[in-house]
Motif scaffolding. Sequence first.
Motif, mmCIF file in Angstrom:
data_model
loop_
_atom_site.group_PDB
_atom_site.id
_atom_site.type_symbol
_atom_site.label_atom_id
_atom_site.label_comp_id
_atom_site.label_asym_id
_atom_site.label_seq_id
_atom_site.Cartn_x
_atom_site.Cartn_y
_atom_site.Cartn_z
ATOM 1 N N THR A 1 -10.084 22.368 61.041
ATOM 2 C CA THR A 1 -9.313 22.044 62.247
ATOM 3 C C THR A 1 -10.005 22.563 63.501
ATOM 4 O OG1 THR A 1 -7.199 21.997 61.061
ATOM 5 C CG2 THR A 1 -7.130 22.456 63.432
ATOM 6 N N ASN B 1 -6.498 11.919 63.044
ATOM 7 C CA ASN B 1 -5.645 11.825 61.870
ATOM 8 C C ASN B 1 -5.760 13.077 60.999
ATOM 9 O OD1 ASN B 1 -8.306 11.134 61.163
ATOM 10 N ND2 ASN B 1 -7.627 10.049 59.342
ATOM 11 N N ALA C 1 -3.451 15.600 62.584
ATOM 12 C CA ALA C 1 -2.065 15.244 62.284
ATOM 13 C C ALA C 1 -1.708 15.602 60.844
ATOM 14 C CB ALA C 1 -1.852 13.755 62.539
ATOM 15 N N THR C 2 -2.630 15.355 59.933
ATOM 16 C CA THR C 2 -2.374 15.654 58.523
ATOM 17 C C THR C 2 -2.243 17.152 58.288
ATOM 18 O OG1 THR C 2 -3.583 13.669 57.838
ATOM 19 C CG2 THR C 2 -3.249 15.380 56.178
ATOM 20 N N GLY D 1 -1.507 19.435 60.512
ATOM 21 C CA GLY D 1 -0.318 19.934 61.203
ATOM 22 C C GLY D 1 0.969 19.657 60.461
ATOM 23 N N SER D 2 1.041 18.538 59.754
ATOM 24 C CA SER D 2 2.276 18.188 59.050
ATOM 25 C C SER D 2 2.329 18.713 57.622
ATOM 26 C CB SER D 2 2.445 16.666 59.049
ATOM 27 O OG SER D 2 1.357 16.035 58.394
ATOM 28 N N VAL D 3 1.165 18.839 56.978
ATOM 29 C CA VAL D 3 1.144 19.189 55.552
ATOM 30 C C VAL D 3 0.975 20.690 55.318
ATOM 31 C CG1 VAL D 3 -0.143 18.879 53.398
ATOM 32 C CG2 VAL D 3 0.322 16.913 54.869
ATOM 33 N N ALA E 1 -1.507 25.148 60.786
ATOM 34 C CA ALA E 1 -0.753 24.014 61.322
ATOM 35 C C ALA E 1 -0.548 24.083 62.830
ATOM 36 C CB ALA E 1 0.603 23.934 60.623
ATOM 37 N N VAL F 1 -1.342 20.996 65.462
ATOM 38 C CA VAL F 1 -0.298 20.234 66.154
ATOM 39 C C VAL F 1 -0.527 20.257 67.670
ATOM 40 C CG1 VAL F 1 2.168 20.160 66.673
ATOM 41 C CG2 VAL F 1 1.400 20.556 64.331
ATOM 42 N N TYR G 1 -3.570 18.128 68.460
ATOM 43 C CA TYR G 1 -3.290 16.699 68.281
ATOM 44 C C TYR G 1 -2.530 16.140 69.477
ATOM 45 C CZ TYR G 1 -1.339 12.391 66.428
ATOM 46 O OH TYR G 1 -0.973 11.081 66.262
ATOM 47 N N ASN G 2 -1.526 16.856 69.937
ATOM 48 C CA ASN G 2 -0.749 16.377 71.082
ATOM 49 C C ASN G 2 -1.596 16.303 72.348
ATOM 50 O OD1 ASN G 2 1.608 16.103 69.571
ATOM 51 N ND2 ASN G 2 2.248 18.208 69.940
#
Length: 230
Positions: free
Chosen positions: A39, A133, A136-137, A139-141, A190, A194, A197-198
Amino acid sequence: MNPVFNMDAATLSPVALFLQADVVVKLVMLGLLAASIWTWAIIIAFVGRLRRTRREMARFERDFWKADDIDAFHKAEASLDIPSARVFAAGVQEWRRSTAHEPIDRDGTRERLATAMGAASALEIDKLSDRLNVLATVGSVAPFVGLFGTVWGIMRAFTGIASAQNSSLAVVAPGIAEALFATAIGLFAAIPAVIAYNRFSHGVNKVEASLHRFADGFHTTLSRQLDGAR
């Protein structure tokens, strides 16, 4: 000084928590650390790429609107590795194909120009946002992966408590802390993902808007030339 407290403090250090963890929890922690490193590598690379792209696009568009001869500008600038330059090149190529033979279909030429430059813009945005992507992955997982490690570690800690038949803090604390450490690493991976990503999505949206403005302006310029063509 309480010797049990000293032993717990040493046992609850991050390195000790990792070394004492179950194999499954260790794999979870290592995976999350790898995701965090990946990341940050993407973040550092994307910051420079986005900043450079916006700077070069601004310079290209400024020079374009100052140019008096589109053909001469195309020869000098169209091969540059810049999104605006590739959208410009797509427009020039379609213009030349559509106006190569008479009679010229004006409405069809305008539609094809818009389609060609719109497709080029979409391709450039896809290329620019390719690594988002991954953010995003992660950050969410990542929090859920860390939670899995926590649940597994707590299950192992409770099994150890049942085997030892002792629920004192000295027995419980290391296992629980080891389990919660997996969640902490998941959040560590994460949260930056996040936020980045934003922020990067906002930057890519600004680049996309700039490309569309340039394509619309260039389309208008070519449309004026088309009105004067026979």
